[in-house]
Design a protein around this motif. Structure first.
Motif, PDB file in Angstrom:
ATOM      1  N   GLU A   1      21.432  12.288 -23.234  1.00 43.87           N
ATOM      2  CA  GLU A   1      21.370  12.978 -21.947  1.00 43.87           C
ATOM      3  C   GLU A   1      20.921  14.417 -22.140  1.00 43.87           C
ATOM      4  N   ARG A   2      20.368  14.982 -21.064  1.00 41.03           N
ATOM      5  CA  ARG A   2      19.921  16.368 -21.067  1.00 41.03           C
ATOM      6  C   ARG A   2      20.690  17.167 -20.036  1.00 41.03           C
ATOM      7  N   ASN A   3      20.898  18.452 -20.350  1.00 43.24           N
ATOM      8  CA  ASN A   3      21.474  19.334 -19.350  1.00 43.24           C
ATOM      9  C   ASN A   3      20.522  19.476 -18.171  1.00 43.24           C
ATOM     10  N   ASP A   4      21.095  19.548 -16.973  1.00 46.17           N
ATOM     11  CA  ASP A   4      20.308  19.766 -15.759  1.00 46.17           C
ATOM     12  C   ASP A   4      20.991  20.879 -14.969  1.00 46.17           C
ATOM     13  N   PRO A   5      20.702  22.152 -15.338  1.00 49.76           N
ATOM     14  CA  PRO A   5      21.380  23.271 -14.666  1.00 49.76           C
ATOM     15  C   PRO A   5      21.176  23.278 -13.163  1.00 49.76           C
ATOM     16  N   GLY A   6      19.983  22.893 -12.715  1.00 47.23           N
ATOM     17  CA  GLY A   6      19.717  22.909 -11.281  1.00 47.23           C
ATOM     18  C   GLY A   6      20.639  21.992 -10.497  1.00 47.23           C
ATOM     19  N   ALA A   7      20.993  20.874 -11.113  1.00 48.37           N
ATOM     20  CA  ALA A   7      21.884  19.915 -10.455  1.00 48.37           C
ATOM     21  C   ALA A   7      23.339  20.143 -10.829  1.00 48.37           C
TER      22      ALA A   7
ATOM     23  N   GLY B   1      20.889  19.481 -24.830  1.00 50.59           N
ATOM     24  CA  GLY B   1      21.699  18.360 -24.389  1.00 50.59           C
ATOM     25  C   GLY B   1      22.127  17.516 -25.564  1.00 50.59           C
TER      26      GLY B   1
ATOM     27  N   ARG C   1      24.624  19.675 -13.757  1.00 50.92           N
ATOM     28  CA  ARG C   1      25.078  18.635 -14.678  1.00 50.92           C
ATOM     29  C   ARG C   1      24.912  19.130 -16.108  1.00 50.92           C
ATOM     30  N   TRP C   2      26.016  19.205 -16.817  1.00 47.81           N
ATOM     31  CA  TRP C   2      26.027  19.713 -18.187  1.00 47.81           C
ATOM     32  C   TRP C   2      26.638  18.680 -19.117  1.00 47.81           C
TER      33      TRP C   2
END
Length: 229
Positions: free
Chosen positions: A145-151, A141, A153-154
């Protein structure tokens, strides 16, 4: 007048010495950043504006970042991923799309799309062969901020995580920032790779060195004056 305690004088001198050393170290750090920025600018100028070349057999970030390349393959049109981005065109997204080329999966940043242009029906068809600049993967990320593949959100272009999220196999450790070959008003808008870099590290370094010199001079003046008295 009550004489200043020796321990207080020693403490003040210690604090001043610490500040002087800190200023010098900050100046040295800016000089290292200057060397890095100068190398980056020279690298971009030597690689990014030439004729496109074939993809390297083995990607080495120091040797191949910002290299202009061409790639022939087939886009996986049903696996686009939008990555949060802010550009000179405003806030929106990078459109990342996998390309099956030369027996490997290569993610291509097809360009920028604004928030109101997220519908794939309005996107221009990709050009082949793809031409653009090689960029190393951006894992995890950003600083904030961090990537959240499950949600879904990239915020960064982490190619391995992107492939895992859409069910693809082994992936090249880089992506291609594609040129913009479509109509000037079409989305996505490629060719937005930052190729000019602000370089103010020398002025910052001189500022830190000047502060160290001025503080040293002030301490020396006060110390000599006190000894004379």
């Amino acid at each position: 007048m009550t004489a200043r305690p020796v321990w207080l004088t020693v403490l003040l001198l210690g604090c001043c010495a610490t500040l002087i050393v800190t200023f010098i170290l900050l100046g040295n750090w800016q000089m290292r950043r200057l060397a890095w920025k100068t190398d980056l600018i020279e690298t971009v100028e030597s690689r990014a504006f030439g004729e496109p070349v074939d993809l390297p057999e083995r990607f080495e970030p120091d040797a191949h970042s910002y290299l202009r390349v061409r790639a022939v393959g087939q886009f996986e049109m049903d696996k686009p991923v939008l990555i949060k981005a802010v550009t000179g065109l405003g806030p929106g997204y990078w459109l990342m799309m996998p390309l099956l080329a030369e027996g490997r999966i290569i993610w291509v940043n097809r360009g920028f799309v604004p928030a109101q242009a997220q519908d794939p029906a309005g996107w221009a068809l990709p050009d082949l062969p793809v031409t653009g600049l090689l960029r190393p993967s951006e894992p995890a990320g950003t600083l904030l901020e961090r990537n959240d593949p499950g949600a879904g959100r990239w915020v960064s272009r982490d190619v391995e995580a992107l492939s895992e999220a859409v069910g693809l196999g082994e992936t090249a450790p880089y992506f291609i920032d594609a040129d913009h070959n479509a109509d000037e008003t079409a989305w996505p808008r490629g060719g937005l790779t930052q190729l000019s870099f602000r370089n103010t590290h020398l002025s910052y370094a001189l500022t830190w060195y000047a502060m160290a010199l001025l503080l040293f001079g002030a301490v020396a003046y006060l110390t000599i004056s006190r000894l004379r008295r």
